[in-house]
Design a protein around this motif. Structure first.
Motif, PDB file in Angstrom:
ATOM      1  N   PHE A   1      -7.765  45.500  -1.395  1.00 30.76           N
ATOM      2  CA  PHE A   1      -8.141  44.122  -1.475  1.00 30.76           C
ATOM      3  C   PHE A   1      -6.985  43.220  -1.009  1.00 30.76           C
ATOM      4  O   PHE A   1      -5.847  43.436  -1.447  1.00 30.76           O
ATOM      5  CB  PHE A   1      -8.536  43.832  -2.942  1.00 30.76           C
ATOM      6  N   TYR A   2      -7.270  42.210  -0.181  1.00 29.12           N
ATOM      7  CA  TYR A   2      -6.191  41.419   0.432  1.00 29.12           C
ATOM      8  C   TYR A   2      -5.229  40.826  -0.602  1.00 29.12           C
ATOM      9  O   TYR A   2      -4.022  40.734  -0.362  1.00 29.12           O
ATOM     10  CB  TYR A   2      -6.780  40.300   1.311  1.00 29.12           C
TER      11      TYR A   2
ATOM     12  N   ILE B   1      -0.463  40.359  -0.420  1.00 27.66           N
ATOM     13  CA  ILE B   1       0.147  39.126   0.091  1.00 27.66           C
ATOM     14  C   ILE B   1       1.247  38.671  -0.862  1.00 27.66           C
ATOM     15  O   ILE B   1       1.266  39.039  -2.037  1.00 27.66           O
ATOM     16  CB  ILE B   1      -0.887  37.983   0.270  1.00 27.66           C
TER      17      ILE B   1
ATOM     18  N   ILE C   1       4.368  35.186  -1.375  1.00 28.31           N
ATOM     19  CA  ILE C   1       4.796  33.859  -0.954  1.00 28.31           C
ATOM     20  C   ILE C   1       5.890  33.991   0.101  1.00 28.31           C
ATOM     21  O   ILE C   1       6.831  34.769  -0.068  1.00 28.31           O
ATOM     22  CB  ILE C   1       5.295  33.051  -2.176  1.00 28.31           C
TER      23      ILE C   1
ATOM     24  N   LYS D   1       7.182  29.485   4.934  1.00 28.53           N
ATOM     25  CA  LYS D   1       6.315  28.342   5.230  1.00 28.53           C
ATOM     26  C   LYS D   1       4.971  28.472   4.541  1.00 28.53           C
ATOM     27  O   LYS D   1       4.364  27.497   4.166  1.00 28.53           O
ATOM     28  CB  LYS D   1       6.077  28.235   6.741  1.00 28.53           C
ATOM     29  N   HIS D   2       4.468  29.704   4.462  1.00 32.91           N
ATOM     30  CA  HIS D   2       3.157  29.948   3.867  1.00 32.91           C
ATOM     31  C   HIS D   2       3.123  31.390   3.374  1.00 32.91           C
ATOM     32  O   HIS D   2       4.041  32.168   3.668  1.00 32.91           O
ATOM     33  CB  HIS D   2       2.045  29.699   4.883  1.00 32.91           C
ATOM     34  N   ASP D   3       2.060  31.759   2.646  1.00 31.39           N
ATOM     35  CA  ASP D   3       1.936  33.141   2.165  1.00 31.39           C
ATOM     36  C   ASP D   3       1.908  34.089   3.366  1.00 31.39           C
ATOM     37  O   ASP D   3       1.404  33.744   4.432  1.00 31.39           O
ATOM     38  CB  ASP D   3       0.647  33.327   1.353  1.00 31.39           C
ATOM     39  N   VAL D   4       2.448  35.290   3.184  1.00 35.96           N
ATOM     40  CA  VAL D   4       2.484  36.282   4.262  1.00 35.96           C
ATOM     41  C   VAL D   4       1.974  37.628   3.746  1.00 35.96           C
ATOM     42  O   VAL D   4       1.921  37.861   2.537  1.00 35.96           O
ATOM     43  CB  VAL D   4       3.925  36.458   4.821  1.00 35.96           C
ATOM     44  N   VAL D   5       1.602  38.493   4.700  1.00 34.42           N
ATOM     45  CA  VAL D   5       1.183  39.845   4.344  1.00 34.42           C
ATOM     46  C   VAL D   5       2.413  40.619   3.888  1.00 34.42           C
ATOM     47  O   VAL D   5       3.465  40.569   4.535  1.00 34.42           O
ATOM     48  CB  VAL D   5       0.529  40.552   5.551  1.00 34.42           C
TER      49      VAL D   5
ATOM     50  N   GLY E   1      -7.225  34.361  11.485  1.00 28.67           N
ATOM     51  CA  GLY E   1      -6.941  34.543  10.061  1.00 28.67           C
ATOM     52  C   GLY E   1      -6.730  35.998   9.687  1.00 28.67           C
ATOM     53  O   GLY E   1      -7.024  36.906  10.466  1.00 28.67           O
ATOM     54  N   LEU E   2      -6.201  36.224   8.475  1.00 30.54           N
ATOM     55  CA  LEU E   2      -5.766  37.567   8.090  1.00 30.54           C
ATOM     56  C   LEU E   2      -6.532  38.179   6.919  1.00 30.54           C
ATOM     57  O   LEU E   2      -6.412  39.379   6.675  1.00 30.54           O
ATOM     58  CB  LEU E   2      -4.275  37.522   7.727  1.00 30.54           C
ATOM     59  N   SER E   3      -7.323  37.392   6.217  1.00 30.54           N
ATOM     60  CA  SER E   3      -7.931  37.938   4.996  1.00 30.54           C
ATOM     61  C   SER E   3      -9.201  38.751   5.268  1.00 30.54           C
ATOM     62  O   SER E   3      -9.692  39.449   4.385  1.00 30.54           O
ATOM     63  CB  SER E   3      -8.229  36.821   3.993  1.00 30.54           C
TER      64      SER E   3
END
Lengths: 117, 230
Positions: free
Chosen positions: B84-85, B89, B91, B94-98, B168-170
C-alpha cells in the motif's frame, strides 16, 4: 438449527464489517495524504507534476474562508462543484455522508479554525 | 536411522517434478503471503494498510496472459510507491517522497513456472459480471487529445504516470496499461473502482461511456509509443 444460527451470525458479522464507519483520521491518512501530504500542508507525494497545487489544510487564513457546507460539498462532489480544480476529486462513492461530515470536522482541527474566524 | 533420513528425501524427489508444472502449487507456496487469490477485496482500512501486493483474485478478468508470462520472468515496477502506497512514503524537503529503501524487487520465475502460474491466474475470474457490462468498439484515438482529457479534463494524472518520470505516484503507471490489461477491465475499473476494490484510493470520477472508450484508445496509443519505458 445450529446451522441456521451460524448462518445468521455470519450474515450479521459480514454486514458489520461491510458498513463499518472509518474514522476521519484514518480516512484522511488513506485518501487525502496522497495529495495533501503527511502533514496536511498540501505537499503530498503526487504534487510535483500537478498544475494546481492542493490546498494547505493547516492554513487557517484560507480554510476559515470556507463554510462547513462548502467543505462538505467539495469533498463529496470534487473541485469543479465549487469552481475549483478538477484535480481535487469527488469522494461521494468512497465515503458515506457521515464520514464526510467527520472529515470536515477533522479539517477544522488541522487548520485550528472555524468559518469566518 | 539411515532409512528414516532417506525417506523424506525420496518424497522430495518424487514430489519435485510434479510441483514444477503445477502452477497452483507454486502460487500457494510462493505468492499468497503477499497476494490475495481468493477474495474478497479489502473491506476495511486496516486490511488496505496491510496490503503487500495487488489483489490477484480476479486476475483472469484483468491481465493479458502473454504479459503475465513475460513480466513474471522480468518484473519491473508498476506502482512507483508500491502497495500500500502509505507504507512507502516519507516527508521530504519540498514535498512527501517515495521511501525507496522500503521497496523490494519482485521475485523472478523461470519461463516454465511463469507459464504455469500465468495459466492458473487466468482461471481466477471473480468478476465476469462486471466485465460483461463493458461494450467497447475497436478503434484508435490521438495521443494528444487523450492526454488533454486524462490530464486537464478528468484530472487523472495527479495519481498516474503517463511517461516513465511524469505524473503522479500513488497509482499504477498507465503508459503500460494496455500492454498489461484487458480493455474491458480498464473501462470497468475507471467506471466504478469501488465495484472492484471497495476501499481503493482511486475515486470514482463518473466518466461517461464516450470518454471511457476514448481513454482505452489513449492507453493503446501510449503503449504503442514507448518501449517498456525503462
Amino acid at each position: 438449527m445450529a446451522n441456521k444460527f451460524l448462518f445468521v451470525l455470519t450474515a450479521v458479522l459480514f454486514s458489520i464489517t461491510a458498513h463499518a464507519k472509518e474514522s476521519a483520521v484514518d480516512n484522511y491518512k488513506t485518501y487525502c495524504v496522497q495529495c495533501h501530504g503527511l502533514k496536511g500542508n498540501g505537499n503530498g507525494v503526487n504534487v510535483r507534476d500537478m498544475s494546481v497545487q492542493p490546498r494547505d489544510h493547516t492554513d487557517a487564513k484560507s480554510m476559515s474562508g470556507r463554510s462547513d457546507e462548502m467543505l462538505f460539498k467539495v469533498i463529496k462532489e470534487g473541485g469543479p462543484s465549487i469552481d475549483k480544480s478538477i484535480l481535487m476529486p469527488p469522494w461521494g462513492d468512497t465515503f458515506s455522508d457521515d464520514e464526510i461530515k467527520d472529515l470536515v470536522q477533522h479539517l477544522r482541527q488541522l487548520c485550528k479554525c472555524k468559518f469566518g474566524s | 536411522m539411515k532409512i528414516k533420513m532417506l525417506l523424506p528425501l525420496v518424497f522430495v524427489a518424487i514430489a519435485a517434478p510434479a510441483l514444477a508444472d503445477d502452477g497452483m502449487a507454486i502460487i500457494k507456496r510462493d505468492c499468497v503471503t503477499c497476494h490475495n487469490i481468493s477474495g474478497p477485496a479489502p473491506q476495511t482500512l486496516k486490511e488496505v494498510w496491510n496490503l503487500k501486493g495487488p489483489n490477484l483474485a480476479y486476475a483472469g478478468n484483468k491481465y493479458r496472459e502473454a504479459w503475465l508470462v513475460s513480466w513474471l520472468q522480468k518484473p519491473q515496477r508498476i506502482r512507483p510507491a508500491g502497495e500500500f502506497y502509505g507504507n512507502h512514503i516519507k516527508i521530504g524537503d519540498k514535498h512527501d517522497v517515495v521511501d525507496e529503501a522500503t521497496l523490494k524487487d519482485h521475485m523472478v520465475l523461470s519461463k516454465a513456472d511463469a507459464t504455469a502460474v500465468a495459466h492458473e491466474l487466468m482461471e481466477l475470474k471473480q468478476h465476469d459480471d462486471l466485465i460483461a457490462q463493458e461494450k467497447l468498439e475497436p478503434g484508435t484515438g490521438s495521443k494528444m487529445m487523450g492526454e488533454m482529457m486524462f490530464d486537464k479534463f478528468l484530472g487523472c494524472m495527479a495519481c498516474h504516470r503517463i511517461e516513465p518520470d511524469y505524473g503522479g505516484l500513488s497509482g499504477p503507471e498507465v503508459y503500460t496499461a494496455s500492454r498489461r490489461l484487458q480493455p474491458q477491465f480498464i473501462a470497468s475499473f475507471i467506471r466504478n473502482p469501488q465495484a472492484w476494490e471497495p476501499k481503493t484510493w482511486m475515486p470514482n470520477k463518473h466518466v461517461s461511456d464516450a470518454n471511457l472508450q476514448k481513454l482505452v484508445y489513449y492507453f493503446d496509443a501510449l503503449a504503442a509509443g514507448e518501449g517498456n519505458g525503462k
